[in-house]
Design a protein around this motif. Sequence first.
Motif, PDB file in Angstrom:
ATOM      1  N   ARG A 107       0.833  -1.213   0.000  1.00 57.42           N
ATOM      2  CA  ARG A 107       0.000   0.000   0.000  1.00 57.42           C
ATOM      3  C   ARG A 107       0.866   1.261   0.000  1.00 57.42           C
ATOM      4  NH1 ARG A 107      -2.872   0.685   4.913  1.00 57.42           N
ATOM      5  NH2 ARG A 107      -4.434   1.963   3.888  1.00 57.42           N
ATOM      6  N   ARG A 108       0.311   2.377  -0.554  1.00 56.31           N
ATOM      7  CA  ARG A 108       1.009   3.665  -0.550  1.00 56.31           C
ATOM      8  C   ARG A 108       0.105   4.705   0.124  1.00 56.31           C
ATOM      9  NH1 ARG A 108       4.346   4.422  -4.951  1.00 56.31           N
ATOM     10  NH2 ARG A 108       5.051   6.203  -3.736  1.00 56.31           N
ATOM     11  N   PRO A 109      -0.226   4.472   1.403  1.00 58.27           N
ATOM     12  CA  PRO A 109      -1.250   5.324   2.039  1.00 58.27           C
ATOM     13  C   PRO A 109      -0.892   6.805   2.056  1.00 58.27           C
ATOM     14  CG  PRO A 109      -0.156   3.897   3.650  1.00 58.27           C
ATOM     15  CD  PRO A 109       0.323   3.463   2.297  1.00 58.27           C
ATOM     16  N   GLU A 110       0.412   7.111   1.980  1.00 62.11           N
ATOM     17  CA  GLU A 110       0.816   8.518   2.040  1.00 62.11           C
ATOM     18  C   GLU A 110       0.299   9.288   0.806  1.00 62.11           C
ATOM     19  OE1 GLU A 110       2.741   5.898   1.655  1.00 62.11           O
ATOM     20  OE2 GLU A 110       4.190   6.209   0.055  1.00 62.11           O
ATOM     21  N   LEU A 111      -0.087   8.556  -0.249  1.00 62.26           N
ATOM     22  CA  LEU A 111      -0.565   9.231  -1.474  1.00 62.26           C
ATOM     23  C   LEU A 111      -2.079   9.175  -1.632  1.00 62.26           C
ATOM     24  CD1 LEU A 111       2.151   7.860  -3.942  1.00 62.26           C
ATOM     25  CD2 LEU A 111       2.083  10.066  -2.798  1.00 62.26           C
ATOM     26  N   TYR A 112      -2.784   8.603  -0.676  1.00 63.53           N
ATOM     27  CA  TYR A 112      -4.212   8.320  -0.866  1.00 63.53           C
ATOM     28  C   TYR A 112      -5.147   9.474  -0.520  1.00 63.53           C
ATOM     29  CZ  TYR A 112      -2.860   3.353  -1.358  1.00 63.53           C
ATOM     30  OH  TYR A 112      -2.301   2.164  -1.753  1.00 63.53           O
ATOM     31  N   ASN A 113      -4.672  10.547   0.081  1.00 64.25           N
ATOM     32  CA  ASN A 113      -5.599  11.640   0.412  1.00 64.25           C
ATOM     33  C   ASN A 113      -5.409  12.864  -0.482  1.00 64.25           C
ATOM     34  OD1 ASN A 113      -7.326  10.715   2.431  1.00 64.25           O
ATOM     35  ND2 ASN A 113      -5.616  10.739   3.881  1.00 64.25           N
TER      36      ASN A 113
END
Length: 259
Positions: free
Chosen positions: A253-259
Amino acid sequence: MRISLIQLDIAFGNPAMNYAAVAQKISEAASAAPDCLILPELWTTGYDLTRLEDIGDPEGEITKEFISSLAKQYSINIIAGSVASRNDTGVTNRMYVFNRSGELVGQYSKLHLFQLMDEHLYLQPGEAKGLFTLDETLCAGLICYDIRFPEWVRAHTAQGAEILFVCAEWPLSRVSHWRALLISRAIENQCYVVACNRAGSDPANIFAGHSMIIDPWGDIVCEASEEEQILTGEIDLHQVREIRKQIPIFSDRRPELYN
Ligand SMILES: NC(=O)CCC(=O)C(=O)O
């Protein structure tokens, strides 16, 4: 782990009848010796929302005592679906979870209120996640409309939940959504989904039944018909760990890019 789903036809606005029916169904289900058992959404009252101030369970105390003693009597973990739990500030649609010793080990109030069935007019939304541990497995509790919010489901599996327990009163008119959403949540989270819907009808809706257990590959372990039924299936948690190793979506996952 063997799990029984009590796909009940709920008596509208009649808690006494529903408590009696559930006691009977749990005693029947116990003969299959499940480790765990789940009930549907709002099973004490159904969607008799206009009368919840009267027939809702004060702080859930009646339900808690009732389920705790059944969990202990049969030595079964019970995900007690949800009930209308009322206090001075209002009513919430709340799930209670008891372990085999009859101890309350989790509770979760429905986070997303379903406007199409007027929930926003009579219920208050929850504010916290539904994580709990049963037999050393981290699980999550979700309520019906919540399954339309993949980000909310992921918030639980990203913390390690391996089984999603969903209780519902999902109408037949959207049964195709019910099946597709549950299967998707299982595949994308590589977890078991155990979803218990109600059967029967109320003045506003015919309900879908089709309770089911889905494995972390998205295959259906067992599925009920539309009728009232006790559905029992087995799950193997090694499958969760194997699939998460094979396709490591959580570490990719790349959560830092999801918002
Ligand atoms: N009780 C519910 O939350 C029903 C949700 C539902 O029917 C849907 O389509 O979403």
